[in-house]
Design a protein around this motif. Sequence first.
Motif, PDB file in Angstrom:
ATOM      1  N   TYR A  39      -1.471   0.676  -2.230  1.00 53.83           N
ATOM      2  CA  TYR A  39      -0.856   1.577  -3.205  1.00 53.83           C
ATOM      3  C   TYR A  39      -1.952   2.404  -3.852  1.00 53.83           C
ATOM      4  N   ASP A  40      -1.529   3.486  -4.418  1.00 57.55           N
ATOM      5  CA  ASP A  40      -2.470   4.388  -5.062  1.00 57.55           C
ATOM      6  C   ASP A  40      -2.047   4.542  -6.516  1.00 57.55           C
ATOM      7  N   THR A  41      -2.960   4.236  -7.436  1.00 55.57           N
ATOM      8  CA  THR A  41      -2.649   4.379  -8.846  1.00 55.57           C
ATOM      9  C   THR A  41      -3.935   4.526  -9.636  1.00 55.57           C
ATOM     10  N   SER A  42      -3.818   5.158 -10.781  1.00 59.03           N
ATOM     11  CA  SER A  42      -4.945   5.242 -11.706  1.00 59.03           C
ATOM     12  C   SER A  42      -4.712   4.332 -12.912  1.00 59.03           C
ATOM     13  N   GLU A  43      -3.581   3.628 -12.893  1.00 58.79           N
ATOM     14  CA  GLU A  43      -3.254   2.725 -13.989  1.00 58.79           C
ATOM     15  C   GLU A  43      -3.994   1.397 -13.821  1.00 58.79           C
ATOM     16  N   SER A  44      -4.174   0.704 -14.943  1.00 57.36           N
ATOM     17  CA  SER A  44      -4.784  -0.621 -14.875  1.00 57.36           C
ATOM     18  C   SER A  44      -3.747  -1.721 -15.052  1.00 57.36           C
ATOM     19  N   ASP A  45      -2.624  -1.358 -15.641  1.00 57.70           N
ATOM     20  CA  ASP A  45      -1.570  -2.332 -15.878  1.00 57.70           C
ATOM     21  C   ASP A  45      -0.325  -1.903 -15.127  1.00 57.70           C
ATOM     22  N   TYR A  46       0.111  -2.730 -14.200  1.00 57.56           N
ATOM     23  CA  TYR A  46       1.277  -2.374 -13.390  1.00 57.56           C
ATOM     24  C   TYR A  46       1.822  -3.654 -12.760  1.00 57.56           C
ATOM     25  N   TYR A  47       2.900  -3.490 -12.015  1.00 56.58           N
ATOM     26  CA  TYR A  47       3.575  -4.625 -11.410  1.00 56.58           C
ATOM     27  C   TYR A  47       3.890  -4.283  -9.961  1.00 56.58           C
ATOM     28  N   LEU A  48       3.814  -5.286  -9.129  1.00 55.81           N
ATOM     29  CA  LEU A  48       4.073  -5.105  -7.707  1.00 55.81           C
ATOM     30  C   LEU A  48       5.132  -6.091  -7.255  1.00 55.81           C
ATOM     31  N   PHE A  49       5.921  -5.661  -6.287  1.00 56.34           N
ATOM     32  CA  PHE A  49       7.045  -6.467  -5.827  1.00 56.34           C
ATOM     33  C   PHE A  49       7.149  -6.412  -4.308  1.00 56.34           C
ATOM     34  N   TRP A  50       7.728  -7.466  -3.764  1.00 61.41           N
ATOM     35  CA  TRP A  50       8.208  -7.428  -2.390  1.00 61.41           C
ATOM     36  C   TRP A  50       9.714  -7.700  -2.436  1.00 61.41           C
ATOM     37  N   TYR A  51      10.440  -6.798  -1.777  1.00 59.59           N
ATOM     38  CA  TYR A  51      11.876  -6.959  -1.631  1.00 59.59           C
ATOM     39  C   TYR A  51      12.190  -7.172  -0.153  1.00 59.59           C
ATOM     40  N   LYS A  52      13.223  -7.965   0.084  1.00 57.92           N
ATOM     41  CA  LYS A  52      13.715  -8.240   1.436  1.00 57.92           C
ATOM     42  C   LYS A  52      15.093  -7.602   1.582  1.00 57.92           C
ATOM     43  N   GLN A  53      15.302  -6.935   2.709  1.00 56.09           N
ATOM     44  CA  GLN A  53      16.624  -6.373   2.997  1.00 56.09           C
ATOM     45  C   GLN A  53      17.076  -6.878   4.372  1.00 56.09           C
ATOM     46  N   PRO A  54      17.884  -7.943   4.406  1.00 57.81           N
ATOM     47  CA  PRO A  54      18.398  -8.443   5.675  1.00 57.81           C
ATOM     48  C   PRO A  54      19.467  -7.504   6.226  1.00 57.81           C
ATOM     49  N   PRO A  55      19.979  -7.791   7.410  1.00 59.62           N
ATOM     50  CA  PRO A  55      21.020  -6.920   7.979  1.00 59.62           C
ATOM     51  C   PRO A  55      22.242  -6.752   7.081  1.00 59.62           C
ATOM     52  N   SER A  56      22.461  -7.683   6.178  1.00 59.43           N
ATOM     53  CA  SER A  56      23.575  -7.550   5.233  1.00 59.43           C
ATOM     54  C   SER A  56      23.395  -6.372   4.286  1.00 59.43           C
ATOM     55  N   ARG A  57      22.176  -5.821   4.253  1.00 60.90           N
ATOM     56  CA  ARG A  57      21.882  -4.630   3.439  1.00 60.90           C
ATOM     57  C   ARG A  57      21.491  -4.962   1.989  1.00 60.90           C
ATOM     58  N   GLN A  58      21.773  -6.160   1.540  1.00 63.05           N
ATOM     59  CA  GLN A  58      21.470  -6.530   0.168  1.00 63.05           C
ATOM     60  C   GLN A  58      19.967  -6.512  -0.070  1.00 63.05           C
ATOM     61  N   MET A  59      19.532  -5.965  -1.177  1.00 65.28           N
ATOM     62  CA  MET A  59      18.121  -5.955  -1.551  1.00 65.28           C
ATOM     63  C   MET A  59      17.836  -7.186  -2.405  1.00 65.28           C
ATOM     64  N   ILE A  60      16.901  -8.004  -1.928  1.00 63.65           N
ATOM     65  CA  ILE A  60      16.630  -9.289  -2.577  1.00 63.65           C
ATOM     66  C   ILE A  60      15.164  -9.326  -3.008  1.00 63.65           C
ATOM     67  N   LEU A  61      14.922  -9.628  -4.263  1.00 65.71           N
ATOM     68  CA  LEU A  61      13.548  -9.748  -4.748  1.00 65.71           C
ATOM     69  C   LEU A  61      12.934 -11.028  -4.201  1.00 65.71           C
ATOM     70  N   VAL A  62      11.805 -10.887  -3.527  1.00 67.05           N
ATOM     71  CA  VAL A  62      11.123 -12.031  -2.924  1.00 67.05           C
ATOM     72  C   VAL A  62      10.051 -12.573  -3.853  1.00 67.05           C
ATOM     73  N   ILE A  63       9.214 -11.661  -4.375  1.00 68.32           N
ATOM     74  CA  ILE A  63       8.071 -12.107  -5.154  1.00 68.32           C
ATOM     75  C   ILE A  63       7.558 -10.959  -6.005  1.00 68.32           C
ATOM     76  N   ARG A  64       6.910 -11.303  -7.084  1.00 69.71           N
ATOM     77  CA  ARG A  64       6.460 -10.321  -8.078  1.00 69.71           C
ATOM     78  C   ARG A  64       5.046 -10.682  -8.518  1.00 69.71           C
ATOM     79  N   GLN A  65       4.227  -9.646  -8.745  1.00 71.62           N
ATOM     80  CA  GLN A  65       2.841  -9.880  -9.184  1.00 71.62           C
ATOM     81  C   GLN A  65       2.523  -8.961 -10.354  1.00 71.62           C
TER      82      GLN A  65
END
Lengths: 117, 115
Positions: free
Chosen positions: A25-51
């Motif tokens: 990722y590209d940012t000039s910020e020092s404080d931010y949050y990152l996520f991984w989302y999973k989208q199975p064939p059902s199309r639903q967006m599911i939060l996997v993990i957060r940092q």
Amino acid sequence: AQTVTQSQPEMSVQEAETVTLSCTYDTSESDYYLFWYKQPPSRQMILVIRQEAYKQQNATENRFSVNFQKAAKSFSLKISDSQLGDAAMYFCAYFSYSGGGADGLTFGKGTHLIIQP
Amino acid sequence: DTAVSQTPKYLVTQMGNDKSIKCEQNLGHDTMYWYKQDSKKFLKIMFSYNNKELIINETVPNRFSPKSPDKAHLNLHINSLELGDSAVYFCASSPGPYRTNYGYTFGSGTRLTVV
């Protein structure tokens, strides 16, 4: 504007093996949050993990863990003991409070993960 | 009880028609979003409302008009539908624009097909 890059359009792994999905990722910020989302064939967006960027410790959720390298602006997702149910599109996402948080989440283009039985 | 519900899940319509997609959340969140996911799976924000007020309005055709009657609802109305509008549209919510650090809760998406 922040950008999120997932350089692997598709990955394939054998069931029970370990796979790592890349995100930068590209940012000039020092404080931010990152996520991984999973989208199975059902199309639903599911939060996997957060940092949280201010935390040096890598986040872990069961078989899912991240390797967060703040200086390199890298946030990879490791899936251990891959299961057939892990087959999905995986999206990396970024959020910061710049602009008052009004920009919402910025997503990468996704990595399609295939699990070979 | 579905946290963020969208209706309909599928929508097939002809070019030139006007259609609406509805979204409701029962999480007590203040902020709701509309995202468009194109055929290559790319997710792009379209609109964001905080407590019924528009806070993000990305460059989308003015044929797209969001409406938020209250903070639990955010509907998307599309006029004069075009083939290029075919996509999956996701509604999402977060506790607030300053509290999106925990991510979004997404609806299940509406697959819009324009023929």
